[in-house]
Scaffold this active site. Structure first.
Site, short mmCIF file in Angstrom:
data_model
loop_
_atom_site.label_atom_id
_atom_site.label_comp_id
_atom_site.label_asym_id
_atom_site.label_seq_id
_atom_site.Cartn_x
_atom_site.Cartn_y
_atom_site.Cartn_z
N HIS A 196 9.85 1.41 -22.42
CA HIS A 196 9.50 2.03 -21.40
C HIS A 196 10.35 3.08 -20.37
CE1 HIS A 196 9.54 0.66 -17.07
NE2 HIS A 196 11.01 0.86 -16.90
N PHE B 64 15.02 19.54 -12.59
CA PHE B 64 14.86 18.31 -12.87
C PHE B 64 16.32 17.75 -13.27
CE2 PHE B 64 14.71 16.19 -17.12
CZ PHE B 64 13.95 15.16 -16.79
#
Length: 158
Positions: free
Chosen positions: A93, A118
């Site tokens: 995930h 980021f």
């Protein structure tokens, strides 16, 4: 003999007169709040003002690109900083989340001609998250803010 180039463009690390939006994921907020502290401290140390920093909290890292896109559309900011912490669990995930957020943020920056930085920590363990949130490896939030300052100034010069 080394030649000096006369047409080099570089961004400075002066944050005065720059406006920043920081999008923070509430999931793993124990770590993210430390990334945010690092980012704000970095901007301040480079001459930025707290009045020129807008912080938006979203439920998790997956939601960061949507809010970053909306902030970019306002044209109010010189750079957007994305802060979140994704910790690998027993499933893949975390890899899917990190991949989607990375792609989304890159696309937003290119589409809007704006630095979208980021500052997502993708950690294998909680210990790695601690290290990257202000412990012995440094603070990814501060590093992201420094990149945002430099890129915002570079974009203004181009």
């Amino acid at each position: 003999m080394e030649k000096k180039l006369s047409n080099v463009i570089e961004g400075s690390l002066q944050a005065n007169d720059l406006k920043f939006a920081i999008v923070c994921a509430r999931f793993n907020d124990f770590f993210v709040s430390k990334l945010l502290d690092g980012a704000v401290d970095c901007i301040s140390r480079h001459g930025g003002q707290s009045k020129d920093i807008t912080v938006c909290w979203v439920p998790g890292s997956f939601e960061i690109p949507l809010v970053a896109q909306r902030l970019a559309e306002t044209k109010k900011y010189d750079a957007i900083i994305a802060l979140g912490v994704v910790i690998q669990g027993a499933t893949s995930h975390a890899q899917f989340i990190t991949s989607q957020v990375t792609s989304g943020l890159a696309e937003i920056g290119i589409k809007n001609l704006m630095p979208v930085i980021f500052g997502i920590v993708s950690a294998e363990t909680i210990e790695h998250a601690i290290e990257r949130s202000g412990s012995k490896v440094g603070n990814r939030g501060a590093e992201a803010a420094k990149s945002a300052i430099e890129m915002a100034n570079l974009m203004k010069q181009i």
